[in-house]
Design a protein around this motif. Structure first.
Motif, PDB file in Angstrom:
ATOM      1  N   UNK A   1       0.837  -1.205   0.000  1.00  0.00           N
ATOM      2  CA  UNK A   1       0.000   0.000   0.000  1.00  0.00           C
ATOM      3  C   UNK A   1       0.869   1.251   0.000  1.00  0.00           C
ATOM      4  N   UNK A   2       1.955   1.220   0.767  1.00  0.00           N
ATOM      5  CA  UNK A   2       2.859   2.373   0.804  1.00  0.00           C
ATOM      6  C   UNK A   2       3.479   2.635  -0.565  1.00  0.00           C
ATOM      7  N   UNK A   3       3.840   1.555  -1.264  1.00  0.00           N
ATOM      8  CA  UNK A   3       4.448   1.732  -2.583  1.00  0.00           C
ATOM      9  C   UNK A   3       3.455   2.352  -3.560  1.00  0.00           C
ATOM     10  N   UNK A   4       2.185   1.945  -3.466  1.00  0.00           N
ATOM     11  CA  UNK A   4       1.159   2.538  -4.325  1.00  0.00           C
ATOM     12  C   UNK A   4       0.949   4.016  -3.989  1.00  0.00           C
ATOM     13  N   UNK A   5       0.972   4.326  -2.694  1.00  0.00           N
ATOM     14  CA  UNK A   5       0.832   5.721  -2.290  1.00  0.00           C
ATOM     15  C   UNK A   5       1.976   6.573  -2.808  1.00  0.00           C
ATOM     16  N   UNK A   6       3.187   6.020  -2.768  1.00  0.00           N
ATOM     17  CA  UNK A   6       4.347   6.747  -3.293  1.00  0.00           C
ATOM     18  C   UNK A   6       4.213   6.980  -4.796  1.00  0.00           C
ATOM     19  N   UNK A   7       3.735   5.966  -5.504  1.00  0.00           N
ATOM     20  CA  UNK A   7       3.555   6.098  -6.954  1.00  0.00           C
ATOM     21  C   UNK A   7       2.636   7.263  -7.291  1.00  0.00           C
ATOM     22  N   UNK A   8       1.519   7.329  -6.577  1.00  0.00           N
ATOM     23  CA  UNK A   8       0.489   8.308  -6.923  1.00  0.00           C
ATOM     24  C   UNK A   8       0.954   9.745  -6.713  1.00  0.00           C
ATOM     25  N   UNK A   9       2.062   9.919  -5.995  1.00  0.00           N
ATOM     26  CA  UNK A   9       2.595  11.259  -5.747  1.00  0.00           C
ATOM     27  C   UNK A   9       3.674  11.645  -6.752  1.00  0.00           C
ATOM     28  N   UNK A  10       4.066  10.723  -7.625  1.00  0.00           N
ATOM     29  CA  UNK A  10       5.156  10.999  -8.551  1.00  0.00           C
ATOM     30  C   UNK A  10       4.686  11.830  -9.742  1.00  0.00           C
ATOM     31  N   UNK A  11       5.552  12.730 -10.216  1.00  0.00           N
ATOM     32  CA  UNK A  11       5.217  13.460 -11.448  1.00  0.00           C
ATOM     33  C   UNK A  11       5.006  12.481 -12.598  1.00  0.00           C
ATOM     34  N   UNK A  12       4.019  12.736 -13.412  1.00  0.00           N
ATOM     35  CA  UNK A  12       3.752  11.878 -14.555  1.00  0.00           C
ATOM     36  C   UNK A  12       2.921  10.658 -14.249  1.00  0.00           C
ATOM     37  N   UNK A  13       2.422  10.542 -13.022  1.00  0.00           N
ATOM     38  CA  UNK A  13       1.606   9.379 -12.669  1.00  0.00           C
ATOM     39  C   UNK A  13       0.310   9.407 -13.463  1.00  0.00           C
ATOM     40  N   UNK A  14      -0.013   8.273 -14.117  1.00  0.00           N
ATOM     41  CA  UNK A  14      -1.228   8.192 -14.928  1.00  0.00           C
ATOM     42  C   UNK A  14      -2.081   6.984 -14.540  1.00  0.00           C
ATOM     43  N   UNK A  15      -1.999   6.582 -13.292  1.00  0.00           N
ATOM     44  CA  UNK A  15      -2.822   5.480 -12.834  1.00  0.00           C
ATOM     45  C   UNK A  15      -2.198   4.125 -13.105  1.00  0.00           C
ATOM     46  N   UNK A  16      -3.033   3.102 -13.003  1.00  0.00           N
ATOM     47  CA  UNK A  16      -2.565   1.724 -13.169  1.00  0.00           C
ATOM     48  C   UNK A  16      -2.412   1.394 -14.652  1.00  0.00           C
ATOM     49  N   UNK A  17      -1.229   0.978 -15.087  1.00  0.00           N
ATOM     50  CA  UNK A  17      -1.050   0.662 -16.504  1.00  0.00           C
ATOM     51  C   UNK A  17      -1.900  -0.516 -16.970  1.00  0.00           C
ATOM     52  N   UNK A  18      -2.249  -1.421 -16.063  1.00  0.00           N
ATOM     53  CA  UNK A  18      -3.072  -2.569 -16.434  1.00  0.00           C
ATOM     54  C   UNK A  18      -4.535  -2.155 -16.632  1.00  0.00           C
ATOM     55  N   UNK A  19      -5.043  -1.307 -15.761  1.00  0.00           N
ATOM     56  CA  UNK A  19      -6.391  -0.781 -15.938  1.00  0.00           C
ATOM     57  C   UNK A  19      -6.450   0.050 -17.215  1.00  0.00           C
ATOM     58  N   UNK A  20      -5.427   0.859 -17.436  1.00  0.00           N
ATOM     59  CA  UNK A  20      -5.384   1.675 -18.650  1.00  0.00           C
ATOM     60  C   UNK A  20      -5.401   0.799 -19.901  1.00  0.00           C
TER      61      UNK A  20
END
Length: 211
Positions: free
Chosen positions: A107-126
């Motif tokens: 969960x922490x890793x996902x939270x870190x991802x969502x704060x990164x510049x250029x984050x566009x969500x889950x590549x699998x959902x996309x």
């Protein structure tokens, strides 16, 4: 030899394992270029010619490594899936008696991802949103990864003593999906919300989240 796919601006974890990367440095370069473009702009929006130009290769070289664009998309998703699996397995190896801790780290890793510049969500959902045919090879990779994600969560929940690990796993994956979409939509606290939801799911299914 260490190869690297430069996906740091948005990657969930780290460089994909070499076992899922192309054998040649040129193939890795093509995959790296495609990965950046696919994630930043969308798979359908990026032509093979765009990837060829970004990778600095000829058409002949491109098609020697990837017979079709769909083959390249499948390789892109498989590399992402292998990266995430390797990181989770490493976390489980490092914390063999702390399944709740492993879930927290994820969960922490996902939270870190969502704060990164250029984050566009889950590549699998996309990817699933761009490929409507459930029989398409791209959707097969997406389905396989999501099955792994749910199965792994259920395994950790069994270890944690959940009274209903399969249902709890489904709810955790749904919370994960929602956080990824919310993060892409601009919710600054998506990561914190995911942690709170995760703790609520654990408690609702008989897991002591303080463990």
């Amino acid at each position: 030899m260490t190869t690297s796919v430069d996906i740091d601006p948005w990657a969930p974890l780290a460089t994909p394992p070499e076992s899922v990367l192309p054998a040649s440095p040129v193939g890795v370069r093509i995959l790296a270029a495609a990965s950046r473009l696919f994630y930043a702009e969308g798979i359908r929006a990026v032509s093979a010619d765009r990837v060829i130009a970004a990778a600095g290769v000829s058409k002949v070289t491109f098609y020697r490594h990837f017979g079709t664009k769909d083959d390249l998309v499948v390789a892109y998703l498989r590399a992402l899936a292998a990266t995430e699996r390797a990181a989770v397995e490493q976390s489980r190896t490092e914390h063999p008696d702390d399944p709740v801790g492993v879930l927290r780290l994820y969960a922490d890793s996902l939270g870190d991802q969502s704060c990164r510049p250029g984050f566009r969500g889950c590549p699998f959902i996309n990817a699933a949103a761009e490929y409507a045919d459930p029989e398409h090879p791209v959707r097969a990779v997406v389905a396989e990864h999501r099955e792994w994600l749910t199965r792994t969560a259920a395994s950790l929940l069994v270890q944690a003593g959940s009274t209903d690990p399969e249902q709890a796993a489904l709810e955790l994956v749904l919370a994960r999906d929602g956080a990824m979409v919310a993060g892409y939509a601009g919710a600054a606290d998506a990561g914190a919300a995911l942690r709170r939801l995760g703790l609520a799911v654990l408690s609702a299914h008989g897991v002591d989240s303080r463990a």
